[in-house]
Design an enzyme around this catalytic site. Sequence first.
Site, short mmCIF file in Angstrom:
data_model
loop_
_atom_site.label_atom_id
_atom_site.label_comp_id
_atom_site.label_asym_id
_atom_site.label_seq_id
_atom_site.Cartn_x
_atom_site.Cartn_y
_atom_site.Cartn_z
N GLY A 168 5.27 8.81 10.74
CA GLY A 168 4.15 9.27 11.55
C GLY A 168 4.59 10.62 12.07
O GLY A 168 5.78 10.83 12.33
N ASP B 245 4.50 7.00 24.03
CA ASP B 245 4.00 5.76 24.62
C ASP B 245 4.92 5.40 25.79
O ASP B 245 4.75 5.90 26.91
CB ASP B 245 3.99 4.72 23.51
CG ASP B 245 3.40 3.38 23.91
OD1 ASP B 245 2.53 3.35 24.77
OD2 ASP B 245 3.82 2.35 23.34
N GLY C 140 7.91 6.42 26.00
CA GLY C 140 8.76 7.59 26.18
C GLY C 140 10.15 7.41 25.62
O GLY C 140 10.95 8.34 25.60
N ASP D 230 0.12 4.17 12.37
CA ASP D 230 -0.19 2.96 11.60
C ASP D 230 -0.32 1.72 12.46
O ASP D 230 0.21 1.65 13.57
CB ASP D 230 0.90 2.70 10.56
CG ASP D 230 2.19 2.20 11.21
OD1 ASP D 230 2.76 2.95 12.03
OD2 ASP D 230 2.60 1.05 10.93
#
Length: 180
Positions: A44, A107, A109, A163
Amino acid sequence: MNPKHHVEPLITEEEIQTKITELAKQIAQDYAGRELVIIGVLHGGAVLLSDLGRALWRVGMKRVYKDYIGISSYGSSLESSGEAIVTKELKNPVENRDVLIVEDIVDTGRSMTATIAMIKKKMPASIATMALLSKPSRREVEVKLDYVGFEIPNKFVVGYDLDYEELYRTMPDIGVVVFE
Ligand code: IMP
Ligand code: MG
């Protein structure tokens, strides 16, 4: 396997590209006259890094190097395990260079914090951070983000290389996973 779910739209392809251009302009201003190494955090973030690299070129910032570091902290689950391992090392040294770490989403971190620590050991001249998406309400460790695309609520999002169990990476826009 994937429980029954569907995906609701959140951010369009066009909104993503507009935001990346905006951030690229800011970065080009901040690093005027300098070279920059942009480092994408896999998996990602590859799509974001190539879009950002080209956006920087279009706004006139052409002395840009592109590299990837592989960090895995999520496995295939929705919750962070809190453990990070390096799955791919950088291709080129970053000693004495200005570095921008580029994450698709921050998110808790933890991944960004682990990535910063790993890059710091390589003695760059400076480290800045960018996240296309940030979920501030989920933060478990404080992390300084220099460039943020969108702050989003505590929802699980997919698309644009993000994903859910390896699906939806190829979706060009960003959506929210809704379980039925
Ligand atoms: P953190 O370490 O909790 O900040 O998580 C960062 C990584 O978790 C991201 O790079 C993603 O790979 C994954 N992640 C966090 N939130 C989401 C989400 O909503 N959708 C997909 N992946 C996510
Ligand atoms: Mg990531």
